[in-house]
Enzyme design. Structure first.
Site, PDB file in Angstrom:
ATOM      1  N   GLU A 121     -10.821  36.532  38.699  1.00  0.00           N
ATOM      2  CA  GLU A 121     -11.461  37.104  39.882  1.00  0.00           C
ATOM      3  C   GLU A 121     -12.754  37.848  39.538  1.00  0.00           C
ATOM      4  OE1 GLU A 121      -8.554  39.287  42.177  1.00  0.00           O
ATOM      5  OE2 GLU A 121      -7.590  37.426  42.848  1.00  0.00           O
ATOM      6  N   GLU A 225      -2.443  32.960  41.396  1.00  0.00           N
ATOM      7  CA  GLU A 225      -1.686  34.160  41.731  1.00  0.00           C
ATOM      8  C   GLU A 225      -1.303  34.096  43.200  1.00  0.00           C
ATOM      9  OE1 GLU A 225      -3.782  37.786  41.038  1.00  0.00           O
ATOM     10  OE2 GLU A 225      -4.189  37.362  38.933  1.00  0.00           O
TER      11      GLU A 225
END
Length: 306
Positions: A121, A225
């Protein structure tokens, strides 16, 4: 109506995924008992607990906590597969990560390594620009593919679905061998009634954009995720509980796997070593499918596939 168009796109490109998606778990590298770094014996204990459900795990860095040095012997002994993370955000850390790759990947056959992912991220948090992340993916790929036997190991990145959908980050998708998308209905403040629709739509949007940018449906794709916390504070309309986590597992995780999408769940174990002030009322300590000590999951992980 975007949700339904995304499903149609998936069904029209079903050849890019397997019949039932694989499952794996994101794994922390610190012990809950004393916050110390996990050793090989700790990883073997982790693998013993989750081994009835998968042999695939993902870690977020190569050098932190001596991760590769300690986990690779356990990976080989337990016959697990590993997604290796590389933290690229600052030069010193990035150099340490590359040194760990160079030192430890040659000690294990490449068949144990699913992929090397540069950044977690990094685009979502604004840690790196698309150009800088692409450059670091290229640099790590040159390093990894220069190791004997590792010439075909995919090197890519993991990021939030929404920044992957953003056309401004297309350069990263084009550069990466594998692009992995994260999506959390909890952090979007969804009710349980809408959580699975939101999650499935998010992932399908990401997959569509990656396929279009790559110009091919023949790609390797994983959810990196997803999950639902079992305790802690609520976020907007999202309420943590064991019951809600169980529902999210059945409707979203089993659902996406039924569509043939490989999925890494955040996360294997609660991480009580994290400060209770992290996140919303300690929610960051309760994402585990297992608690710190129990060998049985908090709820059923069985999926009934038609």
């Amino acid at each position: 109506m975007r949700f339904f168009s995304a499903i149609a796109a998936l069904l029209s490109t079903a050849g890019c995924v397997s019949a039932i998606g694989s499952i794996g778990f994101d794994l922390g590298v610190q012990r809950n008992s004393d916050s110390g770094c996990k050793e090989t014996s700790d990883y073997l204990s982790d693998f013993s607990t989750i081994g009835d459900y998968t042999n695939v795990v993902r870690v977020y860095a190569a050098s932190d906590c001596g991760t590769l040095a300690n986990i690779l012997p356990a990976i080989e002994q337990a016959n697990f597969k590993l997604f290796v993370g590389v933290w690229p955000n600052d030069d010193a850390h990035f150099d340490a990560e590359k040194a760990a790759l160079s030192a430890y990947l040659p000690t294990i056959d490449s068949s144990y390594i699913m992929a090397v992912t540069v950044g977690s991220e990094a685009l979502y948090r604004g840690d790196l620009s698309a150009s800088d992340l692409s450059s670091r993916i290229d640099e790590v790929r040159t390093l990894v593919h220069g190791i004997s036997g590792y010439e075909n190991v995919p090197v890519g990145t993991v990021d939030s679905w929404n920044v992957l959908v953003d056309g401004g980050n297309a350069e990263v998708i084009q550069t990466a061998d594998i692009v992995i998308a994260n999506a959390f209905s909890y952090w979007q403040g969804q009710t349980m009634a809408n959580s699975s629709h939101s999650f499935l739509d998010d992932i399908m949007q990401a997959l569509q954009v990656i396929q279009t940018t790559k110009g091919s449906t023949d790609i390797s794709f994983w959810v990196g995720e997803t999950g639902w916390p079992t305790d802690g504070g609520s976020f907007e309309s999202s309420v943590p509980s064991v019951e809600n986590a169980a529902q999210f597992w059945q409707e979203s995780i089993c659902g996406i796997r039924a569509w043939g999408i490989n999925t890494l769940v955040f996360e294997a174990f609660d991480e009580s070593w994290k400060p209770m002030t992290s996140g919303i009322q300690g929610v960051e300590t309760h994402w585990g499918v297992w608690t710190n000590d129990d060998t049985a999951p908090k709820y059923s992980l069985n999926c009934e596939f038609a």
